[in-house]
Design a protein around this motif. Structure first.
Motif, PDB file in Angstrom:
ATOM      1  N   UNK A 195     -87.718 -38.375  -3.514  1.00 40.97           N
ATOM      2  CA  UNK A 195     -88.586 -38.815  -2.430  1.00 40.97           C
ATOM      3  C   UNK A 195     -89.278 -40.122  -2.807  1.00 40.97           C
ATOM      4  N   UNK A 196     -89.404 -41.050  -1.832  1.00 46.58           N
ATOM      5  CA  UNK A 196     -90.061 -42.334  -2.035  1.00 46.58           C
ATOM      6  C   UNK A 196     -91.017 -42.594  -0.873  1.00 46.58           C
ATOM      7  N   UNK A 197     -92.100 -43.284  -1.154  1.00 43.85           N
ATOM      8  CA  UNK A 197     -93.095 -43.524  -0.108  1.00 43.85           C
ATOM      9  C   UNK A 197     -92.582 -44.483   0.963  1.00 43.85           C
ATOM     10  N   UNK A 198     -91.681 -45.390   0.578  1.00 44.71           N
ATOM     11  CA  UNK A 198     -91.134 -46.325   1.565  1.00 44.71           C
ATOM     12  C   UNK A 198     -89.885 -46.984   0.983  1.00 44.71           C
ATOM     13  N   UNK A 199     -89.267 -47.842   1.786  1.00 42.09           N
ATOM     14  CA  UNK A 199     -88.044 -48.491   1.361  1.00 42.09           C
ATOM     15  C   UNK A 199     -88.218 -49.401   0.166  1.00 42.09           C
ATOM     16  N   UNK A 200     -89.393 -50.038   0.056  1.00 46.06           N
ATOM     17  CA  UNK A 200     -89.642 -50.901  -1.093  1.00 46.06           C
ATOM     18  C   UNK A 200     -89.626 -50.131  -2.399  1.00 46.06           C
ATOM     19  N   UNK A 201     -90.241 -48.953  -2.419  1.00 42.48           N
ATOM     20  CA  UNK A 201     -90.250 -48.143  -3.633  1.00 42.48           C
ATOM     21  C   UNK A 201     -88.840 -47.625  -3.956  1.00 42.48           C
ATOM     22  N   UNK A 202     -88.076 -47.285  -2.923  1.00 39.30           N
ATOM     23  CA  UNK A 202     -86.699 -46.837  -3.155  1.00 39.30           C
ATOM     24  C   UNK A 202     -85.867 -47.961  -3.756  1.00 39.30           C
ATOM     25  N   UNK A 203     -85.960 -49.156  -3.180  1.00 36.34           N
ATOM     26  CA  UNK A 203     -85.200 -50.292  -3.699  1.00 36.34           C
ATOM     27  C   UNK A 203     -85.641 -50.654  -5.114  1.00 36.34           C
ATOM     28  N   UNK A 204     -86.944 -50.541  -5.377  1.00 38.25           N
ATOM     29  CA  UNK A 204     -87.461 -50.835  -6.714  1.00 38.25           C
ATOM     30  C   UNK A 204     -86.865 -49.867  -7.737  1.00 38.25           C
ATOM     31  N   UNK A 205     -86.765 -48.594  -7.361  1.00 36.08           N
ATOM     32  CA  UNK A 205     -86.150 -47.605  -8.256  1.00 36.08           C
ATOM     33  C   UNK A 205     -84.701 -47.968  -8.555  1.00 36.08           C
ATOM     34  N   UNK A 206     -83.918 -48.287  -7.527  1.00 35.45           N
ATOM     35  CA  UNK A 206     -82.513 -48.605  -7.742  1.00 35.45           C
ATOM     36  C   UNK A 206     -82.350 -49.856  -8.594  1.00 35.45           C
ATOM     37  N   UNK A 207     -83.217 -50.824  -8.404  1.00 32.47           N
ATOM     38  CA  UNK A 207     -83.157 -52.037  -9.208  1.00 32.47           C
ATOM     39  C   UNK A 207     -83.495 -51.749 -10.670  1.00 32.47           C
ATOM     40  N   UNK A 208     -84.552 -50.971 -10.893  1.00 31.31           N
ATOM     41  CA  UNK A 208     -84.914 -50.609 -12.266  1.00 31.31           C
ATOM     42  C   UNK A 208     -83.805 -49.789 -12.916  1.00 31.31           C
ATOM     43  N   UNK A 209     -83.186 -48.899 -12.141  1.00 30.64           N
ATOM     44  CA  UNK A 209     -82.107 -48.078 -12.686  1.00 30.64           C
ATOM     45  C   UNK A 209     -80.931 -48.946 -13.096  1.00 30.64           C
ATOM     46  N   UNK A 210     -80.574 -49.901 -12.261  1.00 36.29           N
ATOM     47  CA  UNK A 210     -79.450 -50.785 -12.556  1.00 36.29           C
ATOM     48  C   UNK A 210     -79.685 -51.578 -13.837  1.00 36.29           C
ATOM     49  N   UNK A 211     -80.938 -51.935 -14.116  1.00 36.22           N
ATOM     50  CA  UNK A 211     -81.241 -52.752 -15.284  1.00 36.22           C
ATOM     51  C   UNK A 211     -81.748 -51.940 -16.473  1.00 36.22           C
ATOM     52  N   UNK A 212     -81.765 -50.623 -16.351  1.00 35.50           N
ATOM     53  CA  UNK A 212     -82.217 -49.780 -17.452  1.00 35.50           C
ATOM     54  C   UNK A 212     -81.174 -49.744 -18.571  1.00 35.50           C
ATOM     55  N   UNK A 213     -81.591 -50.093 -19.770  1.00 36.92           N
ATOM     56  CA  UNK A 213     -80.671 -50.060 -20.906  1.00 36.92           C
ATOM     57  C   UNK A 213     -80.218 -48.645 -21.200  1.00 36.92           C
ATOM     58  N   UNK A 214     -81.137 -47.690 -21.095  1.00 35.29           N
ATOM     59  CA  UNK A 214     -80.760 -46.289 -21.327  1.00 35.29           C
ATOM     60  C   UNK A 214     -79.726 -45.833 -20.306  1.00 35.29           C
ATOM     61  N   UNK A 215     -79.907 -46.232 -19.064  1.00 40.16           N
ATOM     62  CA  UNK A 215     -78.964 -45.832 -18.028  1.00 40.16           C
ATOM     63  C   UNK A 215     -77.576 -46.416 -18.304  1.00 40.16           C
ATOM     64  N   UNK A 216     -77.550 -47.698 -18.669  1.00 39.01           N
ATOM     65  CA  UNK A 216     -76.257 -48.360 -18.886  1.00 39.01           C
ATOM     66  C   UNK A 216     -75.561 -47.883 -20.151  1.00 39.01           C
ATOM     67  N   UNK A 217     -76.328 -47.570 -21.200  1.00 37.78           N
ATOM     68  CA  UNK A 217     -75.716 -47.236 -22.489  1.00 37.78           C
ATOM     69  C   UNK A 217     -75.571 -45.738 -22.730  1.00 37.78           C
ATOM     70  N   UNK A 218     -76.510 -44.933 -22.206  1.00 39.35           N
ATOM     71  CA  UNK A 218     -76.494 -43.504 -22.517  1.00 39.35           C
ATOM     72  C   UNK A 218     -75.984 -42.635 -21.375  1.00 39.35           C
ATOM     73  N   UNK A 219     -76.135 -43.121 -20.145  1.00 41.46           N
ATOM     74  CA  UNK A 219     -75.809 -42.274 -18.994  1.00 41.46           C
ATOM     75  C   UNK A 219     -74.494 -42.679 -18.335  1.00 41.46           C
TER      76      UNK A 219
END
Length: 245
Positions: A195-219
């Motif tokens: 759940x996200x409060x609005x579209x900006x928070x949802x997009x911010x999550x996806x952007x952070x996920x895309x650039x997360x080193x843990x996500x790219x290397x471990x997941x």
């Protein structure tokens, strides 16, 4: 331990005729929520797909497969659906895109709602949010090892990037106890909702996920080995009477 809420869940995606989504939502929210819950189903949420104006998405839960059969027999054979089915069906091109799911763990089910469902015609007591549903398609079953990987490795990264899962579910392969409504039985999927409060928070999550080193290397390396195809993301806006909002 508290009983698991809705051990059986349907994720239903309807393709509608152009311009008919609000017609269906108005009918659904007014006539088809309490009438289903009166016979044993739980309407978990109703949504507009933000990326497809002709798609209506909703979630329906049950206590088990046998009670699913009884609830659906009672509803679809009952007076409310008989009175409104022609109007509802006239909005639809396809209603057979249905995934049958079960919580992936004792902690994976949908939480009990904080407040009551808004009454028909009354404003919702809580501001609307957005729900992100992510559907992972597997080459094989998502087994216990994968669920542990999700809990220990995937979920923490989702939480760190602002997308803590509300629920996470996987394919339920029990026989379809109500064959009049088809389900996609040959899919292996793992689905999580946030759940996200609005579209900006949802997009911010996806952007952070895309650039997360843990996500790219471990997941991602582990996920990509199991994917049959890239994940599907549904950006969903709850309707006025959705309990999940």
């Amino acid at each position: 331990m508290e009983a698991l809420r809705c051990p059986v869940v349907e994720l239903r995606q309807y393709t509608l005729h152009p311009g008919q989504r609000d017609v269906l939502i108005d009918l659904f929210d007014r006539e088809l929520v309490e009438s289903q819950e009166a016979v044993g189903a739980t309407v978990l949420g109703q949504f507009r797909d933000l990326d497809n104006p002709d798609r209506f998405v909703w979630l329906r839960g049950f206590e088990d497969m046998s009670r699913r059969a009884k609830a659906l027999e009672s509803f679809y054979g009952g007076p409310v659906w008989q009175a409104h089915r022609d109007e509802a069906n006239a909005t639809m091109i396809d209603s057979d895109d249905v995934l049958l799911l079960r919580p992936a763990s004792a902690r994976g089910g949908f939480p009990v709602p904080v407040g009551a469902r808004p009454a028909s015609g009354e404003p919702a007591p809580l501001p609307p949010s957005l729900i992100l549903a992510t559907i992972w398609y597997g080459r094989g079953p998502f087994d216990t090892t994968f669920v542990e990987f999700f809990q220990q490795c995937v979920r923490p990264v989702l939480a760190e990037t602002g997308g803590e899962p509300l629920a996470y579910l996987q394919s339920e392969h029990a026989p379809n106890t109500f064959p009049a409504l088809p389900v996609r039985m040959n899919e292996e999927v793992f689905v999580w909702f946030a759940r996200f409060t609005d579209g900006g928070h949802l997009d911010h999550h996806l952007n952070r996920l895309q650039h997360s080193e843990r996500w790219r290397k471990e997941v991602l390396p582990t996920l990509s080995e199991r994917w049959a195809r890239p994940p599907q993301r549904l950006r969903l806006a709850p309707t006025e009477r959705s309990i999940l909002r």
